[in-house]
Design a protein around this motif. Structure first.
Motif, PDB file in Angstrom:
ATOM      1  N   SER A  22       0.836  -1.187   0.000  1.00 30.52           N
ATOM      2  CA  SER A  22       0.000   0.000   0.000  1.00 30.52           C
ATOM      3  C   SER A  22       0.878   1.247   0.000  1.00 30.52           C
ATOM      4  CB  SER A  22      -0.897  -0.005   1.237  1.00 30.52           C
ATOM      5  OG  SER A  22      -0.100   0.125   2.391  1.00 30.52           O
ATOM      6  N   PRO A  23       0.318   2.352  -0.454  1.00 31.80           N
ATOM      7  CA  PRO A  23       1.061   3.611  -0.353  1.00 31.80           C
ATOM      8  C   PRO A  23       1.399   3.951   1.102  1.00 31.80           C
ATOM      9  CG  PRO A  23      -0.831   3.869  -1.809  1.00 31.80           C
ATOM     10  CD  PRO A  23      -0.938   2.510  -1.178  1.00 31.80           C
ATOM     11  N   ALA A  24       0.556   3.506   2.031  1.00 34.20           N
ATOM     12  CA  ALA A  24       0.821   3.759   3.447  1.00 34.20           C
ATOM     13  C   ALA A  24       2.090   3.034   3.889  1.00 34.20           C
ATOM     14  CB  ALA A  24      -0.366   3.323   4.292  1.00 34.20           C
ATOM     15  N   LEU A  25       2.283   1.805   3.431  1.00 33.53           N
ATOM     16  CA  LEU A  25       3.489   1.058   3.783  1.00 33.53           C
ATOM     17  C   LEU A  25       4.715   1.733   3.174  1.00 33.53           C
ATOM     18  CD1 LEU A  25       4.911  -1.325   5.078  1.00 33.53           C
ATOM     19  CD2 LEU A  25       4.402  -2.650   3.021  1.00 33.53           C
ATOM     20  N   ARG A  26       4.595   2.135   1.954  1.00 36.39           N
ATOM     21  CA  ARG A  26       5.710   2.826   1.292  1.00 36.39           C
ATOM     22  C   ARG A  26       6.087   4.090   2.074  1.00 36.39           C
ATOM     23  NH1 ARG A  26       5.915   4.649  -5.050  1.00 36.39           N
ATOM     24  NH2 ARG A  26       7.966   5.594  -4.943  1.00 36.39           N
ATOM     25  N   ARG A  27       5.099   4.841   2.464  1.00 35.67           N
ATOM     26  CA  ARG A  27       5.344   6.081   3.226  1.00 35.67           C
ATOM     27  C   ARG A  27       5.945   5.762   4.601  1.00 35.67           C
ATOM     28  NH1 ARG A  27       2.553  11.371   4.306  1.00 35.67           N
ATOM     29  NH2 ARG A  27       4.171  12.269   5.604  1.00 35.67           N
ATOM     30  N   ALA A  28       5.437   4.720   5.247  1.00 36.71           N
ATOM     31  CA  ALA A  28       5.959   4.338   6.560  1.00 36.71           C
ATOM     32  C   ALA A  28       7.434   3.959   6.471  1.00 36.71           C
ATOM     33  CB  ALA A  28       5.142   3.182   7.126  1.00 36.71           C
ATOM     34  N   LEU A  29       7.801   3.218   5.421  1.00 35.99           N
ATOM     35  CA  LEU A  29       9.204   2.855   5.248  1.00 35.99           C
ATOM     36  C   LEU A  29      10.064   4.098   5.026  1.00 35.99           C
ATOM     37  CD1 LEU A  29       8.860  -0.371   3.095  1.00 35.99           C
ATOM     38  CD2 LEU A  29       9.767  -0.217   5.414  1.00 35.99           C
ATOM     39  N   GLN A  30       9.531   5.054   4.275  1.00 38.47           N
ATOM     40  CA  GLN A  30      10.264   6.304   4.051  1.00 38.47           C
ATOM     41  C   GLN A  30      10.500   7.039   5.371  1.00 38.47           C
ATOM     42  OE1 GLN A  30      11.661   7.383   1.194  1.00 38.47           O
ATOM     43  NE2 GLN A  30      10.986   5.452   0.320  1.00 38.47           N
ATOM     44  N   GLU A  31       9.478   7.081   6.196  1.00 36.30           N
ATOM     45  CA  GLU A  31       9.594   7.772   7.486  1.00 36.30           C
ATOM     46  C   GLU A  31      10.561   7.057   8.430  1.00 36.30           C
ATOM     47  OE1 GLU A  31       8.338  10.726   8.324  1.00 36.30           O
ATOM     48  OE2 GLU A  31       7.468  10.888   6.320  1.00 36.30           O
ATOM     49  N   LEU A  32      10.561   5.729   8.373  1.00 37.82           N
ATOM     50  CA  LEU A  32      11.433   4.969   9.266  1.00 37.82           C
ATOM     51  C   LEU A  32      12.902   5.059   8.881  1.00 37.82           C
ATOM     52  CD1 LEU A  32       9.366   1.772  10.021  1.00 37.82           C
ATOM     53  CD2 LEU A  32      10.087   3.521  11.644  1.00 37.82           C
ATOM     54  N   LYS A  33      13.192   5.554   7.702  1.00 41.13           N
ATOM     55  CA  LYS A  33      14.599   5.699   7.309  1.00 41.13           C
ATOM     56  C   LYS A  33      15.342   6.669   8.222  1.00 41.13           C
ATOM     57  CE  LYS A  33      14.613   4.214   2.662  1.00 41.13           C
ATOM     58  NZ  LYS A  33      14.877   4.468   1.295  1.00 41.13           N
ATOM     59  N   GLU A  34      14.605   7.508   8.896  1.00 37.08           N
ATOM     60  CA  GLU A  34      15.229   8.434   9.841  1.00 37.08           C
ATOM     61  C   GLU A  34      15.703   7.701  11.093  1.00 37.08           C
ATOM     62  OE1 GLU A  34      12.517  11.643  10.574  1.00 37.08           O
ATOM     63  OE2 GLU A  34      12.271  12.009   8.422  1.00 37.08           O
ATOM     64  N   ARG A  35      15.194   6.503  11.299  1.00 36.24           N
ATOM     65  CA  ARG A  35      15.606   5.655  12.430  1.00 36.24           C
ATOM     66  C   ARG A  35      16.153   4.349  11.840  1.00 36.24           C
ATOM     67  NH1 ARG A  35      11.759   6.297  17.052  1.00 36.24           N
ATOM     68  NH2 ARG A  35      13.389   5.161  18.155  1.00 36.24           N
ATOM     69  N   PRO A  36      17.422   4.347  11.444  1.00 42.14           N
ATOM     70  CA  PRO A  36      17.993   3.222  10.679  1.00 42.14           C
ATOM     71  C   PRO A  36      17.834   1.848  11.315  1.00 42.14           C
ATOM     72  CG  PRO A  36      19.552   5.044  10.796  1.00 42.14           C
ATOM     73  CD  PRO A  36      18.402   5.394  11.679  1.00 42.14           C
ATOM     74  N   ILE A  37      17.929   1.766  12.617  1.00 42.93           N
ATOM     75  CA  ILE A  37      17.804   0.457  13.284  1.00 42.93           C
ATOM     76  C   ILE A  37      16.394  -0.097  13.091  1.00 42.93           C
ATOM     77  CG2 ILE A  37      17.921  -0.750  15.493  1.00 42.93           C
ATOM     78  CD1 ILE A  37      20.623   0.196  15.085  1.00 42.93           C
ATOM     79  N   LEU A  38      15.394   0.714  13.335  1.00 39.44           N
ATOM     80  CA  LEU A  38      14.003   0.275  13.176  1.00 39.44           C
ATOM     81  C   LEU A  38      13.707  -0.051  11.718  1.00 39.44           C
ATOM     82  CD1 LEU A  38      12.163   2.759  15.565  1.00 39.44           C
ATOM     83  CD2 LEU A  38      13.003   0.452  16.046  1.00 39.44           C
ATOM     84  N   TYR A  39      14.246   0.766  10.821  1.00 41.17           N
ATOM     85  CA  TYR A  39      14.065   0.531   9.387  1.00 41.17           C
ATOM     86  C   TYR A  39      14.642  -0.834   8.999  1.00 41.17           C
ATOM     87  CZ  TYR A  39      14.606   1.154   4.355  1.00 41.17           C
ATOM     88  OH  TYR A  39      14.560   0.996   2.994  1.00 41.17           O
ATOM     89  N   LYS A  40      15.838  -1.129   9.476  1.00 39.44           N
ATOM     90  CA  LYS A  40      16.468  -2.416   9.155  1.00 39.44           C
ATOM     91  C   LYS A  40      15.653  -3.582   9.704  1.00 39.44           C
ATOM     92  CE  LYS A  40      20.746  -5.055   9.449  1.00 39.44           C
ATOM     93  NZ  LYS A  40      20.035  -6.186   8.986  1.00 39.44           N
ATOM     94  N   TYR A  41      15.123  -3.446  10.911  1.00 39.45           N
ATOM     95  CA  TYR A  41      14.297  -4.515  11.474  1.00 39.45           C
ATOM     96  C   TYR A  41      13.064  -4.767  10.602  1.00 39.45           C
ATOM     97  CZ  TYR A  41      16.998  -4.469  15.825  1.00 39.45           C
ATOM     98  OH  TYR A  41      17.998  -4.552  16.761  1.00 39.45           O
ATOM     99  N   CYS A  42      12.450  -3.714  10.123  1.00 38.05           N
ATOM    100  CA  CYS A  42      11.273  -3.865   9.262  1.00 38.05           C
ATOM    101  C   CYS A  42      11.643  -4.534   7.940  1.00 38.05           C
ATOM    102  CB  CYS A  42      10.617  -2.512   9.002  1.00 38.05           C
ATOM    103  SG  CYS A  42       9.750  -1.858  10.434  1.00 38.05           S
TER     104      CYS A  42
END
Length: 130
Positions: A22-42
């Motif tokens: 979904s576009p929401a998931l895409r946006r969430a991943l973009q936002e999580l890039k500011e927190r690299p550890i959480l982004y990597k876990y996802c």
């Protein structure tokens, strides 16, 4: 932190044959890039879910058949066709995975696609070793 848990849950649930992003998931991943550890876990959760789905789909194609087709193992007496059918299934599955991964990223991030695709497909060789 709520965004992380939601994104992780969405990534874990992508175990179907045709996952929908979904576009929401895409946006969430973009936002999580500011927190690299959480982004990597996802991303790790996503890779794990997709690898599992790919391996299960391959085993199903080998033993039960998919989409109304016959199991690939029924042609095991003809090695050329057997290997050709397996490689054809894998080619189609990898192309589908690539399209799905590409839909999660914006144009400037295509370098991620190859790495994620390699991580997802590394499990496809496991059924061949049995």
């Amino acid at each position: 932190e709520r965004l992380y848990h939601w994104t992780q849950s969405q990534c874990r649930s992508m175990t179907g044959d045709l996952p929908s992003s979904s576009p929401a998931l895409r946006r969430a991943l973009q936002e999580l890039k500011e927190r690299p550890i959480l982004y990597k876990y996802c991303i790790d959760e996503y890779v794990l879910a997709r690898r599992s789905a790919l391996v299960q789909g391959f085993i199903d194609a080998l033993t039960r058949g998919t989409g109304g087709g016959r199991p690939i193992e029924l042609v095991s007496h003809d090695p050329v066709r057997y290997v050709g059918d397996m490689l054809g299934w894998l080619h189609q599955a990898i192309a589908t995975e690539k399209d799905h991964i590409s839909s999660l990223y914006v144009d400037g991030e295509k370098e991620w696609v190859a790495g994620l695709l390699a991580s997802i497909t590394e499990g496809a060789g496991r059924p061949l070793r049995m």
